[in-house]
Motif scaffolding. Structure first.
Motif, PDB file in Angstrom:
ATOM      1  N   ASP B  14     -76.437 -56.361  10.749  1.00 17.04           N
ATOM      2  CA  ASP B  14     -77.822 -56.089  10.891  1.00 17.04           C
ATOM      3  C   ASP B  14     -78.014 -54.683  10.709  1.00 17.04           C
ATOM      4  N   THR B  15     -78.595 -54.430   9.317  1.00 17.36           N
ATOM      5  CA  THR B  15     -78.305 -52.909   8.935  1.00 17.36           C
ATOM      6  C   THR B  15     -79.183 -52.177   9.961  1.00 17.36           C
ATOM      7  N   ARG B  16     -80.496 -52.530  10.250  1.00 22.75           N
ATOM      8  CA  ARG B  16     -81.213 -51.962  11.169  1.00 22.75           C
ATOM      9  C   ARG B  16     -80.516 -51.579  12.396  1.00 22.75           C
ATOM     10  N   ALA B  17     -79.770 -52.751  13.051  1.00 25.26           N
ATOM     11  CA  ALA B  17     -79.178 -52.488  14.220  1.00 25.26           C
ATOM     12  C   ALA B  17     -78.170 -51.376  14.091  1.00 25.26           C
ATOM     13  N   ASP B  18     -77.500 -51.241  12.892  1.00 21.20           N
ATOM     14  CA  ASP B  18     -76.287 -50.413  12.908  1.00 21.20           C
ATOM     15  C   ASP B  18     -76.991 -49.053  12.823  1.00 21.20           C
ATOM     16  N   ARG B  19     -77.907 -49.004  12.035  1.00 21.58           N
ATOM     17  CA  ARG B  19     -78.679 -47.733  11.891  1.00 21.58           C
ATOM     18  C   ARG B  19     -78.898 -46.932  13.152  1.00 21.58           C
ATOM     19  N   VAL B  20     -78.966 -47.736  14.509  1.00 17.62           N
ATOM     20  CA  VAL B  20     -79.571 -46.997  15.599  1.00 17.62           C
ATOM     21  C   VAL B  20     -78.509 -46.123  16.307  1.00 17.62           C
ATOM     22  N   VAL B  21     -77.270 -46.246  15.734  1.00 17.92           N
ATOM     23  CA  VAL B  21     -76.094 -45.637  16.252  1.00 17.92           C
ATOM     24  C   VAL B  21     -75.955 -44.437  15.128  1.00 17.92           C
ATOM     25  N   PRO B  22     -75.676 -43.306  15.343  1.00 19.08           N
ATOM     26  CA  PRO B  22     -75.479 -42.100  14.152  1.00 19.08           C
ATOM     27  C   PRO B  22     -74.408 -42.720  13.646  1.00 19.08           C
ATOM     28  N   PRO B  23     -74.302 -42.348  12.130  1.00 19.90           N
ATOM     29  CA  PRO B  23     -73.087 -42.598  11.488  1.00 19.90           C
ATOM     30  C   PRO B  23     -71.958 -41.805  11.442  1.00 19.90           C
ATOM     31  N   SER B  24     -72.190 -40.547  11.890  1.00 21.97           N
ATOM     32  CA  SER B  24     -70.795 -39.828  11.620  1.00 21.97           C
ATOM     33  C   SER B  24     -70.210 -39.683  12.975  1.00 21.97           C
ATOM     34  N   GLY B  25     -69.134 -38.874  12.939  1.00 23.47           N
ATOM     35  CA  GLY B  25     -68.438 -38.763  14.143  1.00 23.47           C
ATOM     36  C   GLY B  25     -66.649 -38.687  13.726  1.00 23.47           C
ATOM     37  N   PHE B  26     -65.989 -37.957  14.557  1.00 26.00           N
ATOM     38  CA  PHE B  26     -64.596 -38.032  14.217  1.00 26.00           C
ATOM     39  C   PHE B  26     -64.017 -39.228  14.292  1.00 26.00           C
ATOM     40  N   THR B  27     -64.563 -40.169  15.265  1.00 22.03           N
ATOM     41  CA  THR B  27     -64.028 -41.477  15.419  1.00 22.03           C
ATOM     42  C   THR B  27     -64.017 -42.291  14.294  1.00 22.03           C
ATOM     43  N   VAL B  28     -64.844 -42.088  13.192  1.00 28.62           N
ATOM     44  CA  VAL B  28     -64.635 -42.696  12.089  1.00 28.62           C
ATOM     45  C   VAL B  28     -63.336 -42.645  11.294  1.00 28.62           C
ATOM     46  N   GLY B  29     -62.952 -41.590  11.123  1.00 26.99           N
ATOM     47  CA  GLY B  29     -61.518 -41.427  10.492  1.00 26.99           C
ATOM     48  C   GLY B  29     -60.530 -41.782  11.341  1.00 26.99           C
ATOM     49  N   LEU B  30     -60.566 -41.423  12.762  1.00 24.06           N
ATOM     50  CA  LEU B  30     -59.689 -41.618  13.459  1.00 24.06           C
ATOM     51  C   LEU B  30     -59.285 -43.283  13.539  1.00 24.06           C
ATOM     52  N   THR B  31     -60.252 -43.930  13.628  1.00 24.44           N
ATOM     53  CA  THR B  31     -60.072 -45.512  13.643  1.00 24.44           C
ATOM     54  C   THR B  31     -59.570 -46.092  12.465  1.00 24.44           C
ATOM     55  N   VAL B  32     -60.334 -45.566  11.233  1.00 29.51           N
ATOM     56  CA  VAL B  32     -59.584 -45.967   9.698  1.00 29.51           C
ATOM     57  C   VAL B  32     -58.130 -45.801   9.708  1.00 29.51           C
ATOM     58  N   PHE B  33     -57.760 -44.479  10.212  1.00 29.75           N
ATOM     59  CA  PHE B  33     -56.308 -43.969  10.057  1.00 29.75           C
ATOM     60  C   PHE B  33     -55.446 -44.860  10.787  1.00 29.75           C
ATOM     61  N   THR B  34     -56.061 -45.024  12.294  1.00 30.12           N
ATOM     62  CA  THR B  34     -55.211 -45.874  13.081  1.00 30.12           C
ATOM     63  C   THR B  34     -55.097 -47.171  12.849  1.00 30.12           C
ATOM     64  N   ALA B  35     -56.045 -47.838  12.307  1.00 31.80           N
ATOM     65  CA  ALA B  35     -55.746 -49.244  11.819  1.00 31.80           C
ATOM     66  C   ALA B  35     -54.888 -49.374  10.610  1.00 31.80           C
ATOM     67  N   GLY B  36     -55.275 -48.259   9.698  1.00 34.10           N
ATOM     68  CA  GLY B  36     -54.328 -48.423   8.540  1.00 34.10           C
ATOM     69  C   GLY B  36     -52.810 -48.186   8.902  1.00 34.10           C
ATOM     70  N   ALA B  37     -52.515 -47.233   9.642  1.00 32.44           N
ATOM     71  CA  ALA B  37     -51.066 -46.829  10.121  1.00 32.44           C
ATOM     72  C   ALA B  37     -50.495 -48.026  10.694  1.00 32.44           C
ATOM     73  N   MET B  38     -51.110 -48.562  11.765  1.00 28.37           N
ATOM     74  CA  MET B  38     -50.736 -49.917  12.556  1.00 28.37           C
ATOM     75  C   MET B  38     -50.605 -50.973  11.473  1.00 28.37           C
ATOM     76  N   ALA B  39     -51.493 -51.220  10.606  1.00 24.05           N
ATOM     77  CA  ALA B  39     -51.177 -52.477   9.673  1.00 24.05           C
ATOM     78  C   ALA B  39     -50.022 -52.084   8.764  1.00 24.05           C
ATOM     79  N   PHE B  40     -49.854 -50.906   7.974  1.00 20.83           N
ATOM     80  CA  PHE B  40     -48.575 -50.655   7.438  1.00 20.83           C
ATOM     81  C   PHE B  40     -47.285 -50.887   8.225  1.00 20.83           C
ATOM     82  N   LEU B  41     -47.062 -50.459   9.517  1.00 23.39           N
ATOM     83  CA  LEU B  41     -45.849 -50.916  10.250  1.00 23.39           C
ATOM     84  C   LEU B  41     -45.967 -52.212  10.783  1.00 23.39           C
ATOM     85  N   ALA B  42     -47.125 -52.941  10.839  1.00 21.85           N
ATOM     86  CA  ALA B  42     -47.278 -54.391  11.084  1.00 21.85           C
ATOM     87  C   ALA B  42     -46.674 -55.112   9.816  1.00 21.85           C
TER      88      ALA B  42
END
Lengths: 225, 300
Positions: B14-42
């Motif tokens: 829901d693009t409008r609902a998604d917009r209520v949370v600010p888009p930026s933040g260090f958690t963006v990169g952290l989550t993508v990296f964690t999921a990527g690294a863990m998937a690689f190991l998996a």
């Protein structure tokens, strides 16, 4: 509309408000006054369920707030418009989306291009600022925007906490006019303020009752105002 | 099913609902990296588990159906004892086939140890007989008793002694692979929970504003859940693709390389890694939803 029945609110071991019994009837206009720290904001928060009575009962539309679950409290808040001194906007969203926020969270369709929103923004004199971000607005514009957001869902009650605290007299009068207009439409208005000039000016235009918080109790203020 | 339908409900977004949370933040990169690294190991854990499984099955199948009888007898009695053993085997239930190994076959068996020039004919080597079981199998104890009576120099070796530890080792390796995948999933959940908590703490003002205007907890939680689930899928797809590529580039299956060159996927098992992004999405959904609802209960 909103009823307080022997309400006491305590915080940190001490009573902030004590034994309050009153009824805010539909279409009434109330000022709530008292010195800083007297409990004006606490009183308003008790009205919309951000705080709960330590004893006694606060009822909105006949429903005791303390007995409601979190979703029901959220639904009650859609019937009560709240204007805070600091406005509480989402700074990353443009003004029109901020004003339409109550509709958005209630699941209504996109209101950004609706005539209702345009009329509302025109009513508060912010048509040209629709795409501005909240930090780009002046204090008066922010307060009017907060009022517009508060009435977006066509609520029965509007609670304003020191709405004129950060704006000049001219802008305060403009905001007061908007609140008086809303009252004439049948809305219940409660304004917490320590600005006695604002109260005196309003009383010349509308049949407002003035409640004063003194010694933790709410009293009807007399002719001294 | 309710869980799956909830997940399906939030994925379209829901693009409008998604917009209520600010888009930026260090958690963006952290989550993508964690999921990527863990998937690689998996992917590697999955490859290890599947390869171990194949190995266990192969050893189990190949050895379970064969057995060997070794006959050690004086030169003059060797043929008589061999004939006696074959006669016993013909009348033993559960044996599909039995044959005497030729001198040439015995030479091949000894080749790795003694080289090609070994004069097998001149050595007092025992005679080997290979048995192949049928589906019902034979009774080893009973056969041993009969052999002791008919051919005292014959010893039955059904490979059980060394087959069981090998199969057990391969089975444990397979189990370790699956445990690794579970641990990777749990670690991913923990990391995403931390990221979600950080994002929720950083957006306290946003949450208070949303509650003030009448947003329900689920509405607010969904905005965070969608974001973190999306990031986890994004990272997991990248990590899985890189993992599969790395496995594909491993040396191909060669007998000389033994187990190590067999580490990888075969046939339809190449499809198994496709499940990793789905698993990452489920983990991210569950972790973020639980974290968000727990944090939101702290707001009035």
């Amino acid at each position: 509309m909103i009823e307080f029945d022997k309400v006491t609110h305590s915080y940190g071991g001490g009573e902030l408000l004590s034994d309050i019994t009153l009824r805010l009837t539909k279409g009434s206009f109330h000022f709530l006054t008292g010195p800083s720290g007297a409990g004006k904001t606490t009183f308003l928060k008790l009205c919309y369920g951000e705080l709960f009575a330590s004893s006694g009962s606060v009822r909105v539309g006949g429903m005791p707030l303390r007995d409601l679950d979190r979703d029901s409290i959220a639904r009650i808040r859609r019937t009560i418009g709240v204007v805070h001194q600091d406005c509480q906007f989402l700074d990353h969203l443009p003004l029109d989306e901020n004003i339409a926020l109550p509709m958005t969270v209630a699941g209504f369709e996109d209101m950004r291009h609706s005539d209702d929103l345009k009329d509302l923004m025109s009513w508060v004199g912010l048509s040209k600022q629709a795409s501005a971000l909240p930090p780009q607005l002046s204090g008066g514009e922010r307060q009017r925007a907060a009022l517009a957001r508060a009435v977006m869902m066509d609520p029965d009650v509007i609670l304003a906490d020191e709405p004129t605290g950060n704006i000049d007299w001219e802008m305060s009068m403009r905001l007061l006019q908007l609140l008086v207009e809303l009252n004439r439409m049948g809305k219940t208005i409660v304004i917490a303020t320590h600005d006695l000039n604002l109260i005196r000016t309003a009383k010349a235009q509308v049949a407002a009752r003035v409640l004063r918080i003194k010694d933790r109790r709410v009293q009807l203020a007399g002719a001294d105002l | 099913m309710k869980f799956i339908s909830r997940l399906a409900d939030i994925l379209p977004g829901d693009t409008r609902a998604d917009r209520v949370v600010p888009p930026s933040g260090f958690t963006v990169g952290l989550t993508v990296f964690t999921a990527g690294a863990m998937a690689f190991l998996a992917v590697f854990a999955l490859a290890l588990s599947l390869a171990s499984g194949r190995l266990a099955d192969r050893w189990s199948d190949a050895l379970a159906r064969t057995a060997t009888i070794r006959i050690s007898a004086p030169e003059g009695q060797m043929q008589a004892q061999t004939d006696a053993v074959m006669a016993v085997l013909v009348t033993t239930p559960g044996i599909a086939d039995a044959r005497v190994l030729t001198v040439e076959e015995q030479r091949v068996l000894l080749l790795p140890w003694f080289g090609p020039d070994l004069p097998v004919e001149e050595l007092p080597l025992p005679q080997l007989i290979e048995l192949i079981e049928d589906d019902t199998g034979f009774d080893g104890d009973s056969l041993r008793l009969r052999l002791a009576g008919e051919a005292p120099g014959a010893v039955l070796d059904d490979h059980t002694r060394w087959r069981r530890p090998l199969v057990a080792a391969a089975g444990r390796l397979r189990l370790l692979g699956w445990i690794s995948i579970v641990l990777i999933g749990a670690t991913t959940a923990a990391m995403i929970t931390l990221s979600a908590n950080a994002a929720l703490a950083a957006n306290e003002r946003v949450i208070r504003t949303l509650r003030l205007v009448g947003a329900r907890d689920l509405y607010i939680a969904r905005a965070f859940v969608r974001r973190f689930t999306g990031r986890a899928i994004q990272g997991a797809v990248i990590g899985t693709a890189l993992g599969v590529l790395a496995v594909a580039l491993l040396p191909s299956d060669q007998s000389a390389g033994g187990f190590l060159t067999g580490l990888g996927f075969q046939g339809w098992t190449w499809l198994w890694p496709l499940g990793i992004p789905v698993l990452a999405a489920l983990v991210a959904y569950g972790a973020t939803r639980a974290a968000a609802l727990r944090v939101l209960r702290g707001y009035t």
